[in-house]
Design a protein around this motif. Structure first.
Motif, short mmCIF file in Angstrom:
data_model
loop_
_atom_site.label_atom_id
_atom_site.label_comp_id
_atom_site.label_asym_id
_atom_site.label_seq_id
_atom_site.Cartn_x
_atom_site.Cartn_y
_atom_site.Cartn_z
N SER A 1 0.82 -1.22 0.00
CA SER A 1 0.00 0.00 0.00
C SER A 1 0.85 1.27 0.00
CB SER A 1 -0.93 0.02 1.22
OG SER A 1 -0.15 0.05 2.40
N HIS A 2 2.13 1.15 0.38
CA HIS A 2 2.99 2.33 0.47
C HIS A 2 3.64 2.69 -0.87
CE1 HIS A 2 5.46 -1.22 1.08
NE2 HIS A 2 6.48 -0.52 0.61
N THR A 3 3.44 1.87 -1.90
CA THR A 3 4.18 2.11 -3.14
C THR A 3 3.37 2.97 -4.12
OG1 THR A 3 3.29 0.13 -4.20
CG2 THR A 3 5.33 -0.13 -2.94
N SER B 1 -2.69 2.56 -9.03
CA SER B 1 -3.69 1.57 -9.49
C SER B 1 -5.03 1.73 -8.76
CB SER B 1 -3.16 0.14 -9.30
OG SER B 1 -3.05 -0.14 -7.92
N HIS B 2 -5.05 2.58 -7.73
CA HIS B 2 -6.31 2.84 -7.02
C HIS B 2 -6.72 4.30 -7.18
CE1 HIS B 2 -5.01 -0.95 -5.20
NE2 HIS B 2 -6.28 -1.14 -4.91
N GLY B 3 -6.36 4.90 -8.30
CA GLY B 3 -6.81 6.28 -8.58
C GLY B 3 -5.97 7.34 -7.91
N GLY B 4 -4.79 6.96 -7.42
CA GLY B 4 -3.93 7.93 -6.73
C GLY B 4 -3.48 9.08 -7.64
N TYR B 5 -3.35 10.24 -7.06
CA TYR B 5 -2.93 11.49 -7.69
C TYR B 5 -3.96 12.06 -8.69
CZ TYR B 5 1.59 11.09 -5.39
OH TYR B 5 2.58 11.00 -4.45
N ASP B 6 -5.11 11.39 -8.86
CA ASP B 6 -6.15 11.95 -9.75
C ASP B 6 -6.63 13.30 -9.23
OD1 ASP B 6 -6.02 9.80 -11.35
OD2 ASP B 6 -8.01 8.97 -10.88
N ALA B 7 -6.83 13.38 -7.91
CA ALA B 7 -7.34 14.63 -7.33
C ALA B 7 -6.33 15.75 -7.55
CB ALA B 7 -7.63 14.45 -5.85
N HIS C 1 1.86 8.18 -0.06
CA HIS C 1 1.48 8.96 -1.25
C HIS C 1 0.19 9.76 -1.02
CE1 HIS C 1 4.62 7.85 -4.05
NE2 HIS C 1 4.58 6.63 -3.53
N GLN C 2 -0.65 9.25 -0.13
CA GLN C 2 -1.87 10.00 0.23
C GLN C 2 -1.48 11.36 0.82
OE1 GLN C 2 -6.00 8.99 2.63
NE2 GLN C 2 -4.13 8.14 3.43
#
Ligand code: FMN
Ligand code: SF4
Length: 443
Positions: free
Chosen positions: A26-28, A34-40, A112-113
Motif C-alpha cells: 500500500s505504500h508504493t 492503481s487505485h486512482g492515486g494522484y487523480d485529485a 502517497h496519500q
C-alpha cells in the motif's frame, strides 16, 4: 449544539483515510496509482485556480487534525498573496502527544496519500518548498516517506513543471530528535532552522512569519491526507460525514483498557461510548470505567458518567475537555488515578523547554506534590495547593505546554476529589509496600 452523527451513520461509514491500510504494498506508487492515486491533485492543478482551492477547502469545513482544530482553508488564506519572500509548507509529523499514533499509520502505510495532500496545498498557496518534520523515533515512517518522495520525483509528480503546469515543488523529510516541544509549530520551525526547539510568542503567526521569517503553512499529516478525498468526492460528501461544526472522518487512536486498541477511522461526533464498546470491544473482564482521557494527555479527563459525549471539537469542548489529537486513553476501575496523573506530570515536567517560569517551575512543583500524594505522604492541603499552582500555569506562557499539564490535573482534582482525599487520609499502604522495596527520593 450541532447535530451529532447517529450510531446508524457510524455503522454505515466507509473509511477513506485508512482504506488501504494492511493491503500488500500500500505504500508504493504503483499501488497508489492503481487505485486512482494522484487523480485529485492532477485535477486540482489543471482545473482549479489557487483561490478556488482555498475556497473549496474553506467550504468543506476541514479542521486541523493536529490538536487545535483550526479551520484549514482559513489558515491558508492568511498567507500573503503578494510577497517577495518564498513561502513554505511544513507538514507536522512529530506526533509526540502521549496516546497518539495515527499519523504514523499514514506515513508508513500510505505516504502517497500525504504527498498528494501536500501537492494540493502547495498549488493552493503558491509554495515551491515543503518539509515533512517527522519525530526521530519514527524511523520506518521516515524511510517510507523518503522512498515515496523518490518515486514521485521519478514520475514527475515532484520537481519542475508538475502535471505540465508552471508548478514546481520540492519536498524534503527532516527527522527531529524526539523532543515533544518540537511538535508545537513555532518550536518545530526553530528546530527546522537548526536552532533549539524553543517556541515563540504569537503573533506573528507562521502563516505571516514562519520558517526563515517567511510565510509558512503548518499542517498536520492527517489534515493534509483529507485533501485528496475532498477533491475526489466533493464538498457535499465531505460535509455529510461528522457534524456541522466538525465535518469529515477522523482517526481515533484508542489505547489503555480496551479489548481491541488501535487506530480507527470513524465520523467526527461518534459517541465515546460507541467508540469504546462497539468499535473497541469494551473493557477487558467487563470491568467498569474509572476515567477516559479523550484527546491525548493534554486533555482534561472525563468521568464514567460522560461516556455519551460526542467525539467532536464542539462536543468535547462542551464537556469541558478537548478532542486534541484524538488519542483516547481508557482507564478501567482498577486504575490508580494518582499514578496515572503523576505519569502525565512527569512527562510535561520532563518536556518543558524551560523558557517560561510558570511552566518550568509549575510542572516541577505539580509533579513533586503529586509524587508525595502518590507515595502516601500527601498532606490534606495538597489538593488545593496543586489546583492553585495550576491556576498560575494556564494562559500565562509562550505556548500551551503549561496548560497541557494544568488542565488534565485540575480535571482530576475536581472530578475525583473525594477519592483523592480518601487516598491522602488513608496514607496509601498499598504504595508504601512497593516503596519499601524501591524507595523514591525524599521530597
Ligand atoms: C506542546 C505542543 C505539542 C504539539 N505537538 C503536535 C504534534 O506532535 N503534531 C501536530 O500535528 N501538532 C502538534 N501541535 C499543534 C501544532 O502546534 C499546530 O497547531 C499543528 O501542527 C497545526 O496543524 P493543523 O492545523 O493541521 O492541526 C502541538 C502543540 C503544542 C502546544
Ligand atoms: S510554556 Fe513551557 S514549553 Fe512552552 S515555551 Fe514556555 S516553558 Fe517552553
Amino acid at each position: 449544539m450541532s447535530a451529532i452523527s447517529k450510531p446508524s451513520d457510524t455503522l454505515a461509514f466507509e473509511p477513506v483515510l485508512t482504506r488501504y491500510i494492511g493491503k500488500k504494498d500500500s505504500h508504493t506508487l504503483d499501488f497508489y496509482l492503481s487505485h486512482g492515486g494522484y487523480d485529485a491533485a492532477k485535477r486540482v492543478v489543471r482545473d482549479y485556480k489557487p483561490d478556488e482551492v482555498i475556497d473549496a477547502v474553506k467550504k468543506s469545513g476541514l479542521r486541523g487534525r493536529g490538536g487545535a482544530g483550526f479551520p484549514c482553508g482559513l489558515k491558508w488564506s492568511f498567507v500573503p498573496k503578494k510577497t517577495d519572500k518564498p513561502k513554505y509548507l511544513v507538514c507536522n509529523a512529530d506526533e509526540s502527544e502521549p496516546g497518539t499514533f495515527k499519523d504514523r499509520v499514514i506515513n508508513e502505510e500510505d505516504p502517497h496519500q500525504l504527498l498528494e495532500g501536500i501537492l494540493i496545498t502547495c498549488w493552493a498557496v503558491g509554495i515551491e518548498t515543503a518539509y515533512i518534520y517527522i519525530r526521530g523515533e519514527m524511523w520506518r515512517g521516515a524511510q517510507r516517506l523518503k522512498a515515496a518522495i523518490d518515486e514521485a520525483y521519478a514520475k514527475g509528480y515532484l520537481g519542475k513543471k508538475i502535471f505540465g503546469k508552471k508548478f514546481n515543488l520540492d519536498v524534503t523529510v527532516h527527522r527531529g530528535a524526539g523532543a515533544y516541544i518540537c511538535g508545537e509549530e513555532t518550536g518545530m520551525l526553530s528546530s527546522l532552522e537548526g536552532g533549539r526547539g524553543y517556541p515563540k510568542l504569537k503573533p506573528p503567526f507562521p502563516a505571516v512569519e514562519g520558517l526563515f521569517r517567511c510565510p509558512t503553512v503548518v499542517n498536520n499529516v492527517e489534515t493534509l491526507a483529507n485533501l485528496p478525498h475532498i477533491f475526489n468526492r466533493g464538498i457535499e460528501w465531505y460535509r455529510s460525514i461528522g457534524t456541522e461544526e466538525s465535518p469529515g472522518p477522523k482517526l481515533f487512536c484508542v489505547s489503555g483498557h480496551v479489548n481491541k486498541p488501535g487506530v480507527y477511522e470513524r465520523p467526527l461526533g461518534i459517541p465515546l461510548r460507541e467508540l469504546i464498546y462497539d468499535v473497541c470491544g469494551g473493557i477487558p473482564g467487563d470491568r467498569g470505567i474509572r476515567a477516559v482521557i479523550p484527546g491525548g494527555s493534554s486533555a482534561p479527563f472525563l468521568g464514567p458518567d460522560e461516556l455519551d459525549t460526542p467525539m467532536s471539537y464542539e462536543g468535547l469542548k462542551d464537556a469541558g475537555s478537548m478532542l486534541g489529537s484524538a488519542g483516547v486513553i481508557v482507564l478501567d476501575d482498577t486504575t490508580d488515578l494518582l499514578s496515572a496523573l503523576l505519569n502525565v506530570g512527569k512527562f510535561y515536567h520532563h518536556e518543558s523547554c524551560g523558557q517560561c517560569t510558570p511552566c518550568r517551575e509549575g510542572c516541577g512543583w505539580v509533579e513533586k506534590i503529586l509524587q508525595r500524594m502518590h507515595d502516601g505522604r500527601g498532606r490534606s492541603e495538597d489538593i488545593d495547593l496543586v489546583d492553585e499552582i495550576c491556576n498560575q500555569m494556564v494562559g500565562k506562557t509562550i505556548c500551551v505546554l503549561s496548560d497541557a499539564l494544568a488542565m488534565p490535573a485540575q480535571s482530576v482534582l475536581k472530578k475525583f476529589r473525594p477519592e483523592l482525599e480518601k487516598l491522602i487520609a488513608q496514607g496509601r499502604p498499598d504504595v508504601l509496600c512497593e516503596l519499601a522495596r524501591e524507595p523514591s527520593p525524599a521530597l
